[in-house]
Structures are given as structure tokens and as C-alpha cells.
Design a protein around this motif. Sequence first.
Motif, PDB file in Angstrom:
ATOM      1  N   ASP A 210      84.623  32.802  -5.033  1.00 51.49           N
ATOM      2  CA  ASP A 210      83.199  33.081  -4.849  1.00 51.49           C
ATOM      3  C   ASP A 210      82.605  33.992  -5.926  1.00 51.49           C
ATOM      4  O   ASP A 210      81.938  34.988  -5.604  1.00 51.49           O
ATOM      5  CB  ASP A 210      82.957  33.700  -3.453  1.00 51.49           C
TER       6      ASP A 210
ATOM      7  N   ASP B 124      83.078  28.061  -5.089  1.00 50.87           N
ATOM      8  CA  ASP B 124      81.764  28.666  -5.351  1.00 50.87           C
ATOM      9  C   ASP B 124      81.805  29.403  -6.689  1.00 50.87           C
ATOM     10  O   ASP B 124      81.717  30.635  -6.761  1.00 50.87           O
ATOM     11  CB  ASP B 124      81.330  29.583  -4.188  1.00 50.87           C
TER      12      ASP B 124
ATOM     13  N   ASN C   7      81.713  24.845  -1.524  1.00 50.33           N
ATOM     14  CA  ASN C   7      80.618  24.055  -0.937  1.00 50.33           C
ATOM     15  C   ASN C   7      79.299  24.229  -1.675  1.00 50.33           C
ATOM     16  O   ASN C   7      78.449  23.342  -1.649  1.00 50.33           O
ATOM     17  CB  ASN C   7      80.444  24.391   0.550  1.00 50.33           C
TER      18      ASN C   7
ATOM     19  N   HIS D 142      88.470  26.581   1.134  1.00 49.79           N
ATOM     20  CA  HIS D 142      87.343  27.501   0.919  1.00 49.79           C
ATOM     21  C   HIS D 142      86.890  28.204   2.210  1.00 49.79           C
ATOM     22  O   HIS D 142      86.729  29.419   2.243  1.00 49.79           O
ATOM     23  CB  HIS D 142      86.208  26.712   0.280  1.00 49.79           C
TER      24      HIS D 142
ATOM     25  N   HIS E 162      84.326  32.155   0.823  1.00 47.51           N
ATOM     26  CA  HIS E 162      83.081  31.670   1.430  1.00 47.51           C
ATOM     27  C   HIS E 162      82.254  32.775   2.099  1.00 47.51           C
ATOM     28  O   HIS E 162      81.061  32.866   1.877  1.00 47.51           O
ATOM     29  CB  HIS E 162      83.421  30.560   2.441  1.00 47.51           C
TER      30      HIS E 162
HETATM   31 FE   LIG Z   1      80.978  28.926   0.027  1.00 43.74          FE
END
Ligand SMILES: [Fe+2]
Length: 317
Positions: free
Chosen positions: A11, A39, A141, A216, A270
Motif C-alpha cells: 500500500d 495498491d 484493488n 491484499h 489494504h
Molecule cells: Fe487496497
Amino acid sequence: MSKLRIFFSTDIHGSERCFIKFLNAAKFYRASVLIMGGDITGKVIVPIIQQGTNSFSAYFLSEKYNLDGLRKVEELEERIRMVGFYPYRTNPSEWEEISANQQKFDALFTQLEIESIRKWVKLAEERLKSEGVKVYICPGNDDRIEVDEVLNESTYIVNPDGKAVDVNGYPMIGIGNSNITPWNCPRDVSEDVMADKIDKLTSEISNTRDAIFCVHIPPHGSGLDVAPQLDSNLKPVLGAGGKPIMISVGSTAVLKAIQKHQPLLGLHGHIHESRGVVRIGRTLCFNPGSEYSEGILRGVLLDVEKGKVRDYLLTSG
Ligand SMILES: [Fe+2]
């Protein structure tokens, strides 16, 4: 099975400073495997608008910049990239056109994401290929599908998303998806799709107890998945004393799969504010959290030997 030191982070949302720290972690922590859990792309474009032959203007972090000369522009561009935004040199009429057309804006975003990831892949190859360090970069995502092409182009970086890959003798499954989020991100999927994906990948592994689940989204109710509850306007719901109500937003499919297969490791991300480690049965699950906007790289260092996690350390720096 071989002794292995893994550095896992996630992330970083476009922050070039965090990505460079991630690459440097190999040498700093003497890790032979680097894993990025998704991410990886930015969320903001900062236009740098040409106003005269050699003058430009920009708004960045609530400040207005009037820049004379390309050197000043390049300096600001570097600062913009470091926090995870994408600088874009343009002129007033082009920027007006892009701002007014969602399709053009999306196309530009995709182009800037691709350019940034291509640069990062090259950086990883230049700095680590000759050192024998393995680098796995999984999208998350938030990352557009087009990013896969760039990651898959590399003969050095491994994109584990949707695959069962070998990490120095340990099988690893990669899933960059999340369950459905309020933001309708490019890789949000239903819990059923998530379960099917995990089933497919685990069926390719002979012994899932030795496996690393690089997934994730954290398992539901694990404590690695706690985020503010949001109302229909995406504002936090406030409870007693005006404090946001916190809820578990992790994946039930991921939780069930971990309970069933009892892999060696769960590497998750995430939920930036849910940094921590938990044990689910014999499985150690991690979410190093994220503080990318401050240029801080959060991670976890893992020593794995003979099918066991010998030691771990949550890192920040
Ligand atoms: Fe995410």
C-alpha cells in the motif's frame, strides 16, 4: 527447505520515496526476497501548467507554485512523485480539455500509472537483479488492470497476482483483489469470486501448510481489518463521544481459506490503520499498515526456516 529472509511491504500508493526504501530494504535488512502486497499506484494528478515560454504554475498540497525555468519544474516534479502523486506538464487549454472530459482524464491517469510502474520496474532491475534478490510485486484493488501488462513485461519482477509461484522453495499464492469496497475499485470482487480464486490457486499447491498467502485483503475479524464504518456519503459514522465507529471490513473467504489450509504465512494490507500481527490457528498473519503519504515505509521482516517462521519484526522507516 531453505532459510529465507523476506521483507514484505504494501500500500505505497504511488510514493516513489517508499518504493526506493522498499528496494533499499534488501541491502539494509539483508533480505533475499522482497514482496510488495498491492495498491502500488497513485491517486492524484498534479498539473504543472505552462504560463509563458519559461514559466509554469501548479497547486500542490494546498500551496500555489510559480516556477521559472525547467530546473524548478523538475524539482517540484520530484517532490510530487515522492508523496505518491503524478506530476503532469501541460498548458491551460489542454488541461481545461482534460478536466472537462472524464474519458480523457482516465486515459491520462492510466498513462501516468503505466509510466510510473515502468520506471519502478526498471529501478528494481538496475538495483537488485545483479544482487540475486527476488522481487515480487502484486497489484492491489486500487490498481488499474493495465498495470499488469507492465509488471508482466519484466523478466525479473514477478507479479504473483492470480498465480501460485515458488519463493525459494515455498509456494506462494497471490491475490490483489479486495472484497467489495464503497469506492468500487478496479479489482473489487464478491466473496464468492474471492473464494473461487483461492480454491483454484490452492489446488495447484501440494502442501498448503508450507504456503504463503499474499492476499491484499486481510481475513475478516482478524483485527488486521478494522476501519471506520462509513455512511452512504462515505463519511465516518460517529458513535458515543463523537468517535468513529470501527468495524471489520476484511474478507470472510480469506478467513475461511486460512482456517482450512493453515498456511505458513498470511501477508495482507489494504487497511492502512490496522497494522499488526495475529495468529489464526498455526498461521501467522501480518498487515504492516501504511503511512505512505508521510514517506514512511512500513513493513515486516520475516525469517523462515524448515517450514517455520523463526522470527519476525514489524518495521517502520
Ligand atoms: Fe487496497
